[in-house]
Scaffold this motif. Structure first.
Motif, PDB file in Angstrom:
ATOM      1  N   MET A   8       0.942  -1.281  -0.088  1.00 47.92           N
ATOM      2  CA  MET A   8       0.044   0.054   0.089  1.00 47.92           C
ATOM      3  C   MET A   8       0.958   1.272  -0.223  1.00 47.92           C
ATOM      4  N   ALA A  12       1.046   3.913  -2.960  1.00 50.43           N
ATOM      5  CA  ALA A  12       0.997   5.472  -2.551  1.00 50.43           C
ATOM      6  C   ALA A  12       1.995   6.301  -2.864  1.00 50.43           C
ATOM      7  N   PHE A  53      -0.199   7.439   6.918  1.00 49.43           N
ATOM      8  CA  PHE A  53      -1.266   7.360   5.837  1.00 49.43           C
ATOM      9  C   PHE A  53      -2.050   8.286   5.718  1.00 49.43           C
ATOM     10  N   TYR A  54      -2.751   8.800   6.734  1.00 48.94           N
ATOM     11  CA  TYR A  54      -3.730   9.794   6.831  1.00 48.94           C
ATOM     12  C   TYR A  54      -3.160  11.260   6.767  1.00 48.94           C
ATOM     13  N   LEU A  64      -3.550   8.064   2.018  1.00 47.29           N
ATOM     14  CA  LEU A  64      -4.910   7.564   1.915  1.00 47.29           C
ATOM     15  C   LEU A  64      -5.939   8.323   2.396  1.00 47.29           C
ATOM     16  N   HIS A  68     -11.153   5.480   3.408  1.00 46.48           N
ATOM     17  CA  HIS A  68     -10.430   4.018   2.970  1.00 46.48           C
ATOM     18  C   HIS A  68      -9.865   3.393   4.221  1.00 46.48           C
ATOM     19  N   ASP A  71      -9.724  -0.267   4.403  1.00 48.52           N
ATOM     20  CA  ASP A  71      -8.377  -0.882   3.584  1.00 48.52           C
ATOM     21  C   ASP A  71      -7.214  -1.175   4.445  1.00 48.52           C
ATOM     22  N   LEU A  72      -7.022  -0.099   4.975  1.00 43.69           N
ATOM     23  CA  LEU A  72      -5.832  -0.084   5.817  1.00 43.69           C
ATOM     24  C   LEU A  72      -5.865  -1.120   7.162  1.00 43.69           C
TER      25      LEU A  72
END
Length: 175
Positions: A8, A12, A53-54, A64, A68, A71-72
């Motif tokens: 992932m 990204a 991620f966020y 992300l 989602h 998904d993580l």
């Protein structure tokens, strides 16, 4: 778990994003390794790998979208994802000064809600924050010079939340 998260992160473009010490992916891998060296449990280590991620209060780039989150969670587990969200949502200015207190509150920068993390969550947040900041301070003399004293003050206040290994690393990096 780690393989899915790495896939992932690569999807990204984390390995193409510049970050102190090389790339964002390199930083994330160092944070995970640091947490592992401190004896962090698997969910904390996974959160260390995925903590950006966020986006964060200090690194606004999102890898992300929040829509989602499932998904993580599928890739790293619900506990680890919840910690990634907690870390990402933390309004640092409003949260850091009282985090070590029993009634410390976290201001969610995404929703504006005030939440009261339990002791385990506060320890995880402190440990993840320490790993993130100490990685940067260890590899960048500029960051260490500019922020070292304030980080040492913060982690000294958070000492009750930090593991002995994290505190020892803090003292080693920041004096």
């Amino acid at each position: 778990m780690t393989a899915k998260a790495l896939k992932m992160l690569k999807g990204a473009n984390a390995e193409g994003i510049e970050h102190p010490g090389g790339t964002l992916l390199a930083h994330l891998e160092r944070v995970e390794a640091l947490l592992a060296s401190w004896g962090g449990r698997p969910a904390l280590r996974a959160a260390g790998l995925c903590h950006a991620f966020y986006g964060t209060d200090g690194f606004p780039l999102q890898l992300l979208d929040l829509e989602h989150r499932a998904d993580l969670a599928e890739a790293i587990g619900a506990d680890a994802e919840a910690l990634v969200y907690l870390y990402a949502s933390c309004d640092r200015k409003a949260t850091y000064r009282t985090l070590a207190e029993d009634d410390g509150m976290l201001l969610d920068r995404f929703t504006g809600a005030r939440v009261q993390p339990n002791l385990g969550q506060r320890r995880d947040l402190a440990e993840l924050t320490a790993a993130n900041e100490l990685d940067l301070a260890a590899i960048s003399p500029k960051i260490r010079t500019e922020y070292g004293a304030s980080l040492l003050g913060l982690f000294t206040r958070w000492r009750p939340l930090l593991s002995a290994s994290a505190w020892a690393h803090c003292r080693n990096v920041l004096g």
